[in-house]
Design a protein around this motif. Structure first.
Motif, PDB file in Angstrom:
ATOM      1  N   GLY A  36       0.829  -1.195   0.000  1.00  0.00           N
ATOM      2  CA  GLY A  36       0.000   0.000   0.000  1.00  0.00           C
ATOM      3  C   GLY A  36       0.861   1.242   0.000  1.00  0.00           C
ATOM      4  O   GLY A  36       2.070   1.185  -0.270  1.00  0.00           O
ATOM      5  N   VAL A  37       0.236   2.370   0.333  1.00  0.00           N
ATOM      6  CA  VAL A  37       0.927   3.646   0.456  1.00  0.00           C
ATOM      7  C   VAL A  37       0.680   4.172   1.864  1.00  0.00           C
ATOM      8  O   VAL A  37      -0.121   3.629   2.618  1.00  0.00           O
ATOM      9  CB  VAL A  37       0.432   4.663  -0.586  1.00  0.00           C
ATOM     10  CG1 VAL A  37       0.642   4.130  -1.998  1.00  0.00           C
ATOM     11  CG2 VAL A  37      -1.052   5.000  -0.345  1.00  0.00           C
ATOM     12  N   SER A  38       1.354   5.263   2.202  1.00  0.00           N
ATOM     13  CA  SER A  38       1.119   5.865   3.507  1.00  0.00           C
ATOM     14  C   SER A  38       1.633   7.294   3.494  1.00  0.00           C
ATOM     15  O   SER A  38       2.199   7.765   2.486  1.00  0.00           O
ATOM     16  CB  SER A  38       1.802   5.068   4.629  1.00  0.00           C
ATOM     17  OG  SER A  38       1.360   5.512   5.903  1.00  0.00           O
ATOM     18  N   VAL A  39       1.444   7.986   4.607  1.00  0.00           N
ATOM     19  CA  VAL A  39       2.039   9.301   4.823  1.00  0.00           C
ATOM     20  C   VAL A  39       2.718   9.281   6.179  1.00  0.00           C
ATOM     21  O   VAL A  39       2.205   8.690   7.136  1.00  0.00           O
ATOM     22  CB  VAL A  39       1.003  10.440   4.758  1.00  0.00           C
ATOM     23  CG1 VAL A  39       0.537  10.666   3.343  1.00  0.00           C
ATOM     24  CG2 VAL A  39      -0.172  10.165   5.662  1.00  0.00           C
ATOM     25  N   VAL A  40       3.883   9.910   6.251  1.00  0.00           N
ATOM     26  CA  VAL A  40       4.678   9.916   7.478  1.00  0.00           C
ATOM     27  C   VAL A  40       5.291  11.301   7.653  1.00  0.00           C
ATOM     28  O   VAL A  40       5.371  12.080   6.692  1.00  0.00           O
ATOM     29  CB  VAL A  40       5.803   8.851   7.432  1.00  0.00           C
ATOM     30  CG1 VAL A  40       5.231   7.451   7.296  1.00  0.00           C
ATOM     31  CG2 VAL A  40       6.782   9.154   6.308  1.00  0.00           C
ATOM     32  N   PRO A  41       5.734  11.647   8.862  1.00  0.00           N
ATOM     33  CA  PRO A  41       6.438  12.920   9.042  1.00  0.00           C
ATOM     34  C   PRO A  41       7.679  12.976   8.156  1.00  0.00           C
ATOM     35  O   PRO A  41       8.351  11.958   7.938  1.00  0.00           O
ATOM     36  CB  PRO A  41       6.819  12.902  10.536  1.00  0.00           C
ATOM     37  CG  PRO A  41       5.858  11.949  11.163  1.00  0.00           C
ATOM     38  CD  PRO A  41       5.596  10.901  10.130  1.00  0.00           C
ATOM     39  N   SER A  42       7.997  14.146   7.641  1.00  0.00           N
ATOM     40  CA  SER A  42       9.182  14.255   6.786  1.00  0.00           C
ATOM     41  C   SER A  42      10.462  13.931   7.543  1.00  0.00           C
ATOM     42  O   SER A  42      11.478  13.595   6.930  1.00  0.00           O
ATOM     43  CB  SER A  42       9.272  15.658   6.169  1.00  0.00           C
ATOM     44  OG  SER A  42       9.439  16.647   7.184  1.00  0.00           O
TER      45      SER A  42
END
Length: 297
Positions: A237-243
Protein backbone atom coordinates in the motif's frame (compact mmCIF):
# COMPACT_ATOMS: atom_id res chain seq x y z
CA UNK A 1 24.24 19.18 65.35
CA UNK A 2 25.80 21.61 62.96
CA UNK A 3 28.81 21.27 60.73
CA UNK A 4 30.60 23.97 62.72
CA UNK A 5 30.06 22.01 65.95
CA UNK A 6 31.39 18.81 64.40
CA UNK A 7 34.45 20.58 63.01
CA UNK A 8 35.08 22.22 66.39
CA UNK A 9 34.82 18.87 68.18
CA UNK A 10 37.24 17.15 65.79
CA UNK A 11 39.75 19.99 66.03
CA UNK A 12 39.82 19.77 69.81
CA UNK A 13 39.89 15.95 69.69
CA UNK A 14 42.95 15.99 67.43
CA UNK A 15 44.93 18.69 69.25
CA UNK A 16 43.63 18.24 72.83
CA UNK A 17 44.07 21.99 73.03
CA UNK A 18 41.40 24.65 72.72
CA UNK A 19 44.01 27.22 71.76
CA UNK A 20 45.38 25.14 68.88
CA UNK A 21 41.90 24.09 67.79
CA UNK A 22 40.87 27.75 67.51
CA UNK A 23 43.45 28.27 64.77
CA UNK A 24 42.30 25.16 62.86
CA UNK A 25 38.65 26.17 62.70
CA UNK A 26 39.14 29.95 62.71
CA UNK A 27 37.03 30.57 65.81
CA UNK A 28 37.69 32.58 68.93
CA UNK A 29 38.12 30.55 72.11
CA UNK A 30 34.74 31.65 73.53
CA UNK A 31 33.01 30.69 70.26
CA UNK A 32 34.81 27.33 70.18
CA UNK A 33 33.92 26.59 73.80
CA UNK A 34 30.28 27.49 73.10
CA UNK A 35 30.16 25.19 70.06
CA UNK A 36 31.50 22.26 72.11
CA UNK A 37 29.15 22.98 75.02
CA UNK A 38 26.11 23.17 72.73
CA UNK A 39 27.12 19.91 71.05
CA UNK A 40 27.47 18.18 74.38
CA UNK A 41 24.09 19.51 75.48
CA UNK A 42 22.46 18.17 72.34
CA UNK A 43 24.08 14.75 72.70
CA UNK A 44 23.33 14.54 76.39
CA UNK A 45 26.78 14.22 77.97
CA UNK A 46 30.43 15.24 78.07
CA UNK A 47 32.69 14.55 75.15
CA UNK A 48 35.80 15.86 76.91
CA UNK A 49 37.14 15.55 80.42
CA UNK A 50 38.70 18.87 81.45
CA UNK A 51 41.07 19.66 84.29
CA UNK A 52 42.92 22.85 85.10
CA UNK A 53 45.98 21.55 83.27
CA UNK A 54 44.74 19.17 80.57
CA UNK A 55 41.88 17.98 78.40
CA UNK A 56 41.20 14.52 77.04
CA UNK A 57 38.37 12.67 75.38
CA UNK A 58 35.78 10.91 77.47
CA UNK A 59 34.86 7.34 76.51
CA UNK A 60 31.82 8.70 74.71
CA UNK A 61 33.98 11.30 73.03
CA UNK A 62 36.34 8.62 71.75
CA UNK A 63 33.35 6.71 70.32
CA UNK A 64 32.07 9.88 68.68
CA UNK A 65 35.31 10.68 66.79
CA UNK A 66 34.76 8.21 63.90
CA UNK A 67 31.08 9.17 63.75
CA UNK A 68 31.87 12.88 63.54
CA UNK A 69 34.61 12.21 61.01
CA UNK A 70 32.18 10.32 58.79
CA UNK A 71 29.52 13.02 59.10
CA UNK A 72 31.94 15.79 58.12
CA UNK A 73 33.25 13.69 55.23
CA UNK A 74 29.72 13.01 54.00
CA UNK A 75 28.91 16.70 54.26
CA UNK A 76 32.00 17.64 52.26
CA UNK A 77 31.23 14.97 49.65
CA UNK A 78 27.65 16.22 49.36
CA UNK A 79 28.78 19.82 49.01
CA UNK A 80 31.34 18.87 46.36
CA UNK A 81 28.82 16.77 44.43
CA UNK A 82 26.21 19.51 44.40
CA UNK A 83 28.76 22.07 43.27
CA UNK A 84 29.72 19.75 40.43
CA UNK A 85 26.07 19.27 39.48
CA UNK A 86 25.39 22.98 39.41
CA UNK A 87 28.57 23.47 37.38
CA UNK A 88 27.45 20.70 34.95
CA UNK A 89 30.45 18.56 35.83
CA UNK A 90 28.36 15.70 37.21
CA UNK A 91 24.87 14.33 36.80
CA UNK A 92 22.38 12.78 34.41
CA UNK A 93 19.87 14.32 32.04
CA UNK A 94 16.87 12.30 30.85
CA UNK A 95 15.22 13.06 27.54
CA UNK A 96 12.32 11.46 25.66
CA UNK A 97 11.87 11.97 21.93
CA UNK A 98 9.57 10.58 19.29
CA UNK A 99 11.46 8.01 17.17
CA UNK A 100 11.38 10.06 13.96
CA UNK A 101 13.27 12.86 15.74
CA UNK A 102 15.44 10.67 17.98
CA UNK A 103 16.87 8.72 15.05
CA UNK A 104 17.48 11.66 12.70
CA UNK A 105 18.06 15.10 14.18
CA UNK A 106 18.54 14.54 17.90
CA UNK A 107 22.10 13.12 17.64
CA UNK A 108 23.33 16.52 16.42
CA UNK A 109 22.09 18.19 19.61
CA UNK A 110 23.46 15.35 21.75
CA UNK A 111 26.89 15.76 20.19
CA UNK A 112 26.90 19.49 20.97
CA UNK A 113 25.81 18.79 24.53
CA UNK A 114 28.57 16.21 25.09
CA UNK A 115 31.16 18.58 23.66
CA UNK A 116 30.19 21.25 26.19
CA UNK A 117 29.37 19.02 29.16
CA UNK A 118 31.33 15.79 28.68
CA UNK A 119 30.81 14.60 32.26
CA UNK A 120 27.01 14.66 32.13
CA UNK A 121 25.38 11.30 31.41
CA UNK A 122 22.54 11.37 28.86
CA UNK A 123 19.64 8.93 28.82
CA UNK A 124 17.37 8.98 25.75
CA UNK A 125 14.01 7.25 25.52
CA UNK A 126 12.70 7.00 21.96
CA UNK A 127 8.98 6.55 22.45
CA UNK A 128 5.77 7.26 20.57
CA UNK A 129 4.08 10.61 21.18
CA UNK A 130 1.33 9.25 23.42
CA UNK A 131 3.78 7.59 25.80
CA UNK A 132 6.11 10.59 25.71
CA UNK A 133 3.40 12.94 26.98
CA UNK A 134 2.58 10.56 29.84
CA UNK A 135 6.25 10.28 30.78
CA UNK A 136 6.53 14.06 31.09
CA UNK A 137 3.28 14.32 33.06
CA UNK A 138 4.36 11.58 35.46
CA UNK A 139 7.79 13.11 36.01
CA UNK A 140 9.57 10.11 34.45
CA UNK A 141 11.48 12.48 32.18
CA UNK A 142 12.05 16.23 32.37
CA UNK A 143 12.06 16.91 28.64
CA UNK A 144 10.20 15.51 25.67
CA UNK A 145 10.54 16.36 21.98
CA UNK A 146 7.46 15.60 19.91
CA UNK A 147 4.56 17.10 18.02
CA UNK A 148 2.49 19.81 19.67
CA UNK A 149 0.27 18.00 22.21
CA UNK A 150 -2.34 20.74 22.01
CA UNK A 151 -3.71 22.77 24.89
CA UNK A 152 -2.94 21.06 28.18
CA UNK A 153 -3.03 22.76 31.58
CA UNK A 154 -0.16 20.65 32.95
CA UNK A 155 2.19 20.94 29.98
CA UNK A 156 4.25 23.66 28.33
CA UNK A 157 5.21 23.46 24.66
CA UNK A 158 8.16 25.33 23.16
CA UNK A 159 7.94 25.23 19.32
CA UNK A 160 11.06 24.39 17.34
CA UNK A 161 9.97 23.97 13.70
CA UNK A 162 7.14 22.76 11.47
CA UNK A 163 7.26 19.27 9.97
CA UNK A 164 5.05 18.50 6.95
CA UNK A 165 3.97 14.95 6.20
CA UNK A 166 5.24 13.23 3.05
CA UNK A 167 3.72 10.41 1.05
CA UNK A 168 5.60 7.12 0.88
CA UNK A 169 5.04 4.93 -2.15
CA UNK A 170 6.19 1.48 -3.24
CA UNK A 171 8.98 1.51 -5.85
CA UNK A 172 6.59 0.40 -8.62
CA UNK A 173 3.92 3.03 -7.94
CA UNK A 174 2.55 4.46 -11.21
CA UNK A 175 3.43 8.07 -10.25
CA UNK A 176 6.18 9.07 -12.73
CA UNK A 177 9.64 9.21 -11.25
CA UNK A 178 9.95 12.83 -12.35
CA UNK A 179 7.05 13.85 -10.08
CA UNK A 180 8.12 15.16 -6.69
CA UNK A 181 4.60 15.51 -5.28
CA UNK A 182 1.23 13.82 -5.30
CA UNK A 183 -2.21 15.13 -4.37
CA UNK A 184 -4.48 13.46 -1.85
CA UNK A 185 -7.22 12.30 -4.26
CA UNK A 186 -4.61 10.47 -6.31
CA UNK A 187 -2.96 9.01 -3.22
CA UNK A 188 -6.26 7.83 -1.78
CA UNK A 189 -6.87 5.63 -4.83
CA UNK A 190 -4.42 3.16 -3.27
CA UNK A 191 -4.72 0.96 -0.20
CA UNK A 192 -3.22 2.52 2.92
CA UNK A 193 -0.82 1.26 5.57
CA UNK A 194 -1.35 3.15 8.84
CA UNK A 195 -0.11 3.22 12.40
CA UNK A 196 -2.38 1.46 14.85
CA UNK A 197 -4.79 3.49 16.96
CA UNK A 198 -4.56 5.42 19.25
CA UNK A 199 -1.61 6.87 17.32
CA UNK A 200 -1.65 10.68 17.37
CA UNK A 201 -0.06 10.72 13.92
CA UNK A 202 -2.91 8.66 12.53
CA UNK A 203 -5.46 10.91 14.26
CA UNK A 204 -3.85 14.00 12.71
CA UNK A 205 -4.12 12.52 9.23
CA UNK A 206 -7.67 11.24 9.61
CA UNK A 207 -8.88 14.51 11.14
CA UNK A 208 -7.37 16.59 8.34
CA UNK A 209 -8.85 14.32 5.66
CA UNK A 210 -12.26 14.34 7.34
CA UNK A 211 -12.29 18.14 7.19
CA UNK A 212 -11.80 17.82 3.43
CA UNK A 213 -14.50 15.16 3.10
CA UNK A 214 -11.95 12.45 2.36
CA UNK A 215 -10.85 9.20 4.02
CA UNK A 216 -8.19 6.55 3.52
CA UNK A 217 -8.87 2.86 2.82
CA UNK A 218 -6.71 1.27 5.52
CA UNK A 219 -5.88 -2.37 4.85
CA UNK A 220 -2.76 -2.83 7.00
CA UNK A 221 -1.76 -1.43 10.38
CA UNK A 222 1.53 -1.46 12.29
CA UNK A 223 2.84 -0.17 15.60
CA UNK A 224 6.10 1.39 14.36
CA UNK A 225 6.74 3.79 11.48
CA UNK A 226 9.67 1.73 10.27
CA UNK A 227 7.32 -1.25 9.88
CA UNK A 228 4.89 0.92 7.93
CA UNK A 229 7.78 1.88 5.64
CA UNK A 230 8.77 -1.73 5.04
CA UNK A 231 5.18 -2.71 4.27
CA UNK A 232 4.91 0.10 1.73
CA UNK A 233 8.26 -0.78 0.19
CA UNK A 234 6.98 -4.35 -0.20
CA UNK A 235 4.02 -3.12 -2.25
CA UNK A 236 1.27 -3.56 0.36
CA UNK A 237 0.00 0.00 0.00
CA UNK A 238 0.93 3.65 0.46
CA UNK A 239 1.12 5.87 3.51
CA UNK A 240 2.04 9.30 4.82
CA UNK A 241 4.68 9.92 7.48
CA UNK A 242 6.44 12.92 9.04
CA UNK A 243 9.18 14.25 6.79
CA UNK A 244 11.56 13.59 9.67
CA UNK A 245 11.19 9.90 8.76
CA UNK A 246 12.06 10.42 5.10
CA UNK A 247 15.59 9.08 5.38
CA UNK A 248 14.39 5.97 7.20
CA UNK A 249 11.65 5.33 4.66
CA UNK A 250 14.04 5.64 1.72
CA UNK A 251 16.53 3.37 3.49
CA UNK A 252 13.99 0.52 3.55
CA UNK A 253 13.12 1.04 -0.13
CA UNK A 254 10.05 3.28 -0.05
CA UNK A 255 9.75 6.25 -2.39
CA UNK A 256 9.04 9.63 -0.73
CA UNK A 257 7.25 12.58 -2.34
CA UNK A 258 5.50 15.62 -0.94
CA UNK A 259 1.71 15.43 -0.64
CA UNK A 260 -0.56 18.32 -1.57
CA UNK A 261 -4.13 19.55 -1.07
CA UNK A 262 -4.19 19.55 1.86
CA UNK A 263 -0.64 19.89 3.15
CA UNK A 264 -0.62 18.25 6.57
CA UNK A 265 1.98 19.41 9.06
CA UNK A 266 2.50 19.83 12.76
CA UNK A 267 4.82 21.80 14.99
CA UNK A 268 7.67 19.90 16.62
CA UNK A 269 8.86 21.22 19.95
CA UNK A 270 9.92 20.64 23.53
CA UNK A 271 7.34 19.43 26.03
CA UNK A 272 7.84 20.07 29.75
CA UNK A 273 5.64 20.09 32.84
CA UNK A 274 3.95 23.40 33.54
CA UNK A 275 5.54 25.45 36.34
CA UNK A 276 8.12 22.73 37.02
CA UNK A 277 11.66 24.07 37.13
CA UNK A 278 14.15 21.99 35.19
CA UNK A 279 17.37 20.67 36.65
CA UNK A 280 20.51 22.52 35.59
CA UNK A 281 21.48 19.63 33.29
CA UNK A 282 18.02 19.46 31.67
CA UNK A 283 17.86 23.23 31.28
CA UNK A 284 21.18 23.15 29.42
CA UNK A 285 19.85 20.37 27.18
CA UNK A 286 16.72 22.40 26.39
CA UNK A 287 18.87 25.42 25.49
CA UNK A 288 21.06 23.39 23.14
CA UNK A 289 18.06 21.78 21.41
CA UNK A 290 16.55 25.24 20.89
CA UNK A 291 19.86 26.62 19.66
CA UNK A 292 20.24 23.69 17.23
CA UNK A 293 16.75 23.40 15.78
CA UNK A 294 14.57 26.46 16.40
CA UNK A 295 15.80 28.20 13.25
CA UNK A 296 15.23 25.05 11.16
CA UNK A 297 12.84 25.61 8.25
Amino acid sequence: MTLKQLQAFLAVARTLSFAEACHLVHLSQPALSLAIRNLEDQLGGRLFVRTTRSIHLSSEGQAFVPIATRLVSDWNDAEREMQQRFALQLGTVELAAMPSFASTLLPLALMRYKQRYPRIRIEVQDVVAELLVNMVLQGRTELGVSFDPGTHSELDFLPLFNDNFVAILPPDHPLPATHESIDWPQLLESDFVMLQRPSRLRSMIEDELAQQGMSARVVFEAHQLITVGKMVASGLGVSVVPSLSREQMEAVGARCVSVQAPVIGRRVGIITRHKRELSVAASAMRDIIVETFQSRT
